[in-house]
Enzyme design. Structure first.
Site, PDB file in Angstrom:
ATOM      1  N   GLU A  45       0.854  -1.186   0.000  1.00 34.18           N
ATOM      2  CA  GLU A  45       0.000   0.000   0.000  1.00 34.18           C
ATOM      3  C   GLU A  45       0.894   1.240   0.000  1.00 34.18           C
ATOM      4  OE1 GLU A  45      -2.644   2.539   3.201  1.00 34.18           O
ATOM      5  OE2 GLU A  45      -2.649   0.349   3.385  1.00 34.18           O
ATOM      6  N   ARG A  49       0.470  10.343   0.928  1.00 40.98           N
ATOM      7  CA  ARG A  49       0.897  11.326   1.922  1.00 40.98           C
ATOM      8  C   ARG A  49       2.078  12.152   1.438  1.00 40.98           C
ATOM      9  NH1 ARG A  49       0.842   7.577   7.427  1.00 40.98           N
ATOM     10  NH2 ARG A  49      -1.309   6.795   7.208  1.00 40.98           N
ATOM     11  N   THR A  73      -4.549   6.071   2.119  1.00 43.47           N
ATOM     12  CA  THR A  73      -4.883   7.434   2.539  1.00 43.47           C
ATOM     13  C   THR A  73      -5.715   8.143   1.469  1.00 43.47           C
ATOM     14  OG1 THR A  73      -2.683   7.421   3.590  1.00 43.47           O
ATOM     15  CG2 THR A  73      -3.979   9.400   3.849  1.00 43.47           C
ATOM     16  N   LYS A 133     -10.665  -2.161   6.785  1.00 40.73           N
ATOM     17  CA  LYS A 133      -9.482  -1.733   7.520  1.00 40.73           C
ATOM     18  C   LYS A 133      -9.914  -1.305   8.922  1.00 40.73           C
ATOM     19  CE  LYS A 133      -5.854   1.829   7.309  1.00 40.73           C
ATOM     20  NZ  LYS A 133      -5.164   2.787   6.427  1.00 40.73           N
TER      21      LYS A 133
END
Length: 214
Positions: A45, A49, A73, A133
């Site tokens: 993943e 960011r 994210t 998640k």
């Protein structure tokens, strides 16, 4: 009709740890992904960011055939679309919104939304998502909380992320409702910056040997 999470389970179920990566320089993405794959962790993943995140995803998707690259994210549909266009094979979000559920429904790329309350988990389940998640895992109650959820919401499974370490990963992986965990320890920032791919491969190999869920 198969559950919308089935495709994602098929991608990730064989791997106990999903590396959660923050890549500040896209040129490091390909050797990093290759090192992780050599260590037994092909599914990764890459979090959105950093400014280079989408380019990092594009490079891994285009150059590392053995990798299964996802984007993390993801906060809104525009990011979802950009990540899919770059080659992401799965999408991860820290939370769940109506807008992201709509983007997921309109896309063939599977979605792993974050959920920590029974209400959020039930909303995702009603939307056809039963693999979620659990973030931030340790701060939200940890393995004990997930264990408590296993009876009343037995058909939902999780990827705990946030505060998961080599010391507690096996506890999570031993739960019947946990498929895998997400962790950044296999590719810490200092090793990535030093481009110590050999050590990252070693860490990946250690993580790939952790006990898998049930």
């Amino acid at each position: 009709m198969p559950n919308k999470s089935d495709k994602l389970v098929a991608l990730l179920a064989g791997q106990p740890v999903i590396p959660v990566l923050r890549i500040a320089d896209a040129k490091r993405a390909v050797p990093l992904a290759r090192a992780l794959a050599r260590g037994g962790l092909p599914a990764i993943e890459i979090t959105l960011r950093t400014d280079d995140a989408v380019e990092a995803i594009r490079r891994v998707a285009g150059e590392v055939g053995e990798a299964i690259v996802g984007a993390g994210t993801i906060l809104d549909p525009a990011q979802y679309e950009a990540a899919v266009y770059a080659g992401s094979r799965f999408i991860v979000s820290p939370g769940i919104t109506k807008e992201l559920l709509k983007a997921s429904a309109d896309s063939d790329v599977p979605f792993l939304p974050g959920a920590i309350t029974p209400g959020e988990i039930m909303a995702a389940r009603q939307a056809g998502l039963n693999f979620l998640k659990f973030f931030p895992a340790e701060q939200a109650g940890g393995a004990a909380f997930l264990k408590a959820l296993a009876a009343p919401i037995a058909d939902v499974r999780f990827c705990p992320t946030g505060g998961v370490t080599p010391a507690n990963a096996s506890t999570y992986l031993g739960l019947p409702n946990v498929i895998c965990v997400g962790g950044s320890w296999v590719a810490p920032d200092d090793l990535v910056e030093k481009e110590d791919w050999g050590r990252i491969e070693e860490l990946a190999r250690e993580a790939s040997g952790l006990r898998k869920a049930g």
